[in-house]
Design a protein around this motif. Structure first.
Motif, short mmCIF file in Angstrom:
data_model
loop_
_atom_site.label_atom_id
_atom_site.label_comp_id
_atom_site.label_asym_id
_atom_site.label_seq_id
_atom_site.Cartn_x
_atom_site.Cartn_y
_atom_site.Cartn_z
N SER A 28 0.83 -1.21 0.00
CA SER A 28 0.00 0.00 0.00
C SER A 28 0.86 1.26 0.00
CB SER A 28 -0.93 0.01 1.22
OG SER A 28 -1.84 -1.05 1.14
N ALA A 29 1.91 1.28 0.81
CA ALA A 29 2.79 2.46 0.88
C ALA A 29 3.53 2.67 -0.44
CB ALA A 29 3.78 2.29 2.04
N GLY A 30 4.03 1.59 -1.03
CA GLY A 30 4.72 1.70 -2.32
C GLY A 30 3.77 2.12 -3.42
N ALA A 31 2.56 1.59 -3.39
CA ALA A 31 1.56 1.95 -4.40
C ALA A 31 1.22 3.43 -4.31
CB ALA A 31 0.29 1.10 -4.21
N ALA A 32 1.01 3.93 -3.09
CA ALA A 32 0.68 5.34 -2.91
C ALA A 32 1.80 6.23 -3.44
CB ALA A 32 0.42 5.63 -1.43
N LEU A 33 3.03 5.85 -3.18
CA LEU A 33 4.17 6.63 -3.65
C LEU A 33 4.24 6.66 -5.17
CD1 LEU A 33 6.52 8.29 -2.57
CD2 LEU A 33 7.88 6.22 -2.52
N MET A 34 3.81 5.57 -5.81
CA MET A 34 3.83 5.50 -7.27
C MET A 34 2.53 6.02 -7.89
SD MET A 34 6.77 4.40 -8.14
CE MET A 34 6.58 3.98 -9.85
N GLY A 35 1.60 6.48 -7.05
CA GLY A 35 0.36 7.05 -7.56
C GLY A 35 -0.65 6.03 -8.05
N MET A 36 -0.64 4.86 -7.45
CA MET A 36 -1.61 3.84 -7.85
C MET A 36 -2.29 3.27 -6.62
SD MET A 36 0.77 0.56 -8.99
CE MET A 36 1.98 1.43 -9.96
N SER A 37 -3.35 2.54 -6.85
CA SER A 37 -4.07 1.91 -5.74
C SER A 37 -3.34 0.62 -5.33
CB SER A 37 -5.49 1.57 -6.17
OG SER A 37 -5.47 0.46 -7.06
N PRO A 38 -3.56 0.16 -4.11
CA PRO A 38 -2.98 -1.12 -3.70
C PRO A 38 -3.40 -2.28 -4.62
CG PRO A 38 -3.73 0.06 -1.77
CD PRO A 38 -4.23 0.83 -2.98
N SER A 39 -4.66 -2.27 -5.10
CA SER A 39 -5.11 -3.33 -6.02
C SER A 39 -4.34 -3.30 -7.33
CB SER A 39 -6.61 -3.20 -6.32
OG SER A 39 -7.36 -3.48 -5.18
N ASP A 40 -4.11 -2.09 -7.85
CA ASP A 40 -3.34 -1.97 -9.08
C ASP A 40 -1.92 -2.47 -8.87
OD1 ASP A 40 -5.65 -0.85 -10.07
OD2 ASP A 40 -4.77 1.10 -10.54
N SER A 41 -1.33 -2.10 -7.73
CA SER A 41 0.03 -2.55 -7.42
C SER A 41 0.08 -4.07 -7.27
CB SER A 41 0.50 -1.87 -6.13
OG SER A 41 1.76 -2.34 -5.74
N SER A 58 -5.56 -11.41 -19.16
CA SER A 58 -6.50 -10.82 -18.21
C SER A 58 -7.20 -11.92 -17.41
CB SER A 58 -7.54 -9.97 -18.94
OG SER A 58 -6.92 -8.84 -19.49
N GLY A 59 -7.57 -13.00 -18.08
CA GLY A 59 -8.23 -14.11 -17.39
C GLY A 59 -7.35 -14.72 -16.32
N ARG A 60 -6.08 -14.91 -16.64
CA ARG A 60 -5.15 -15.48 -15.65
C ARG A 60 -4.96 -14.52 -14.49
NH1 ARG A 60 -3.60 -19.09 -12.45
NH2 ARG A 60 -1.38 -19.21 -12.04
N LEU A 61 -4.88 -13.22 -14.79
CA LEU A 61 -4.72 -12.22 -13.74
C LEU A 61 -5.95 -12.22 -12.83
CD1 LEU A 61 -2.73 -10.14 -12.70
CD2 LEU A 61 -3.71 -8.49 -14.29
N THR A 65 -5.76 -13.06 -8.76
CA THR A 65 -6.13 -12.02 -7.80
C THR A 65 -7.50 -12.19 -7.18
OG1 THR A 65 -7.04 -10.60 -9.52
CG2 THR A 65 -4.69 -10.34 -9.00
N GLY A 66 -8.37 -12.95 -7.85
CA GLY A 66 -9.73 -13.07 -7.36
C GLY A 66 -10.63 -11.91 -7.79
N LEU A 67 -10.10 -11.00 -8.60
CA LEU A 67 -10.90 -9.90 -9.13
C LEU A 67 -11.68 -10.38 -10.35
CD1 LEU A 67 -8.24 -7.03 -8.93
CD2 LEU A 67 -10.17 -7.43 -7.37
N THR A 68 -12.75 -9.69 -10.66
CA THR A 68 -13.52 -10.05 -11.85
C THR A 68 -12.74 -9.62 -13.09
OG1 THR A 68 -14.68 -7.93 -11.97
CG2 THR A 68 -15.69 -9.67 -10.61
N THR A 69 -13.08 -10.20 -14.22
CA THR A 69 -12.42 -9.81 -15.47
C THR A 69 -12.72 -8.37 -15.80
OG1 THR A 69 -14.24 -10.79 -16.72
CG2 THR A 69 -12.26 -12.14 -16.43
N GLY A 70 -13.92 -7.89 -15.43
CA GLY A 70 -14.25 -6.48 -15.65
C GLY A 70 -13.35 -5.56 -14.83
N ALA A 71 -13.12 -5.93 -13.56
CA ALA A 71 -12.23 -5.13 -12.71
C ALA A 71 -10.81 -5.17 -13.25
CB ALA A 71 -12.28 -5.64 -11.28
N ILE A 72 -10.40 -6.34 -13.74
CA ILE A 72 -9.04 -6.47 -14.30
C ILE A 72 -8.88 -5.57 -15.52
CG2 ILE A 72 -7.49 -8.07 -15.51
CD1 ILE A 72 -7.48 -8.40 -12.45
N THR A 73 -9.90 -5.45 -16.34
CA THR A 73 -9.83 -4.56 -17.50
C THR A 73 -9.52 -3.14 -17.05
OG1 THR A 73 -11.32 -5.94 -18.80
CG2 THR A 73 -11.10 -3.64 -19.48
N GLY A 74 -10.20 -2.67 -16.01
CA GLY A 74 -9.95 -1.33 -15.49
C GLY A 74 -8.54 -1.19 -14.93
#
Length: 176
Positions: A28-41, A58-61, A65-74
């Motif tokens: 989370s700290a590294g993500a914030a420093l790079m300007g991204m969300s923890p999920s993106d990181s 995208s499907g493998r990702l 991660t357990g995220l939906t494919t729609g969330a992964i697209t974003g």
């Protein structure tokens, strides 16, 4: 002198949880420093680490991660816009897109963690090879156990969201 196996297990689980939570805080700290969300990181880490052998889709990702494919697209849209990844058509299956990390941007990210690398080097030097092997084996085993339990929990979650099954007489049956 007898040891309490349940106490040992609780202490091992608590220490493992401490490491996991520290890793989440570090991410989370590294993500914030790079300007991204923890999920993106988190997704970028998977693209970088899982993609060492071959790029991920995208499907493998989504599976990792357990995220939906729609969330992964974003997520991939944001990572691509920030220059961390690029999409490429799979040469073997033009319908699929491969997600590849951009090495120069990943190097920027890794530079943030150089002080941590130095600390780990000190720890590495303080431990003998046999101790390091035991620790690595433990961490890899625990990681595998945790990933397997993630699958169990995801399946339980899917079942809990399953619609009620109709009874033979046509009324809904509770699945609770």
């Amino acid at each position: 002198m007898t040891t309490d196996p349940h106490g040992d297990i609780r202490r091992l689980m608590a220490a493992t949880q401490e490491v996991a939570l520290a890793a989440v805080a570090l991410n989370s700290a590294g993500a914030a420093l790079m300007g991204m969300s923890p999920s993106d990181s988190f997704c970028l880490w998977h693209v970088t680490e899982a993609g060492q052998d071959e790029p991920v889709t995208s499907g493998r990702l989504a599976e990792l991660t357990g995220l939906t494919t729609g969330a992964i697209t974003g997520v991939v849209d944001r990572l691509e816009a920030a220059g961390f990844v690029r999409r490429e058509r799979d040469p073997r299956d033009r319908r699929r897109q491969l997600i590849r990390p951009v090495p120069e941007k990943i190097a920027e990210l890794y530079r943030l963690f150089e002080p941590l690398d130095e600390t780990y080097e000190g720890l590495r030097l303080a431990l003998g090879p046999a101790e390091r092997d035991v620790i690595l084996d433990y961490l890899r085993t625990v990681s595998g156990i945790m990933r397997a339990h993630v699958t169990v929990l995801r399946e339980a979650h899917k079942r809990s969201k399953a619609p009620a099954r109709p009874r033979r007489n046509g009324s809904a049956e509770r699945t609770g």
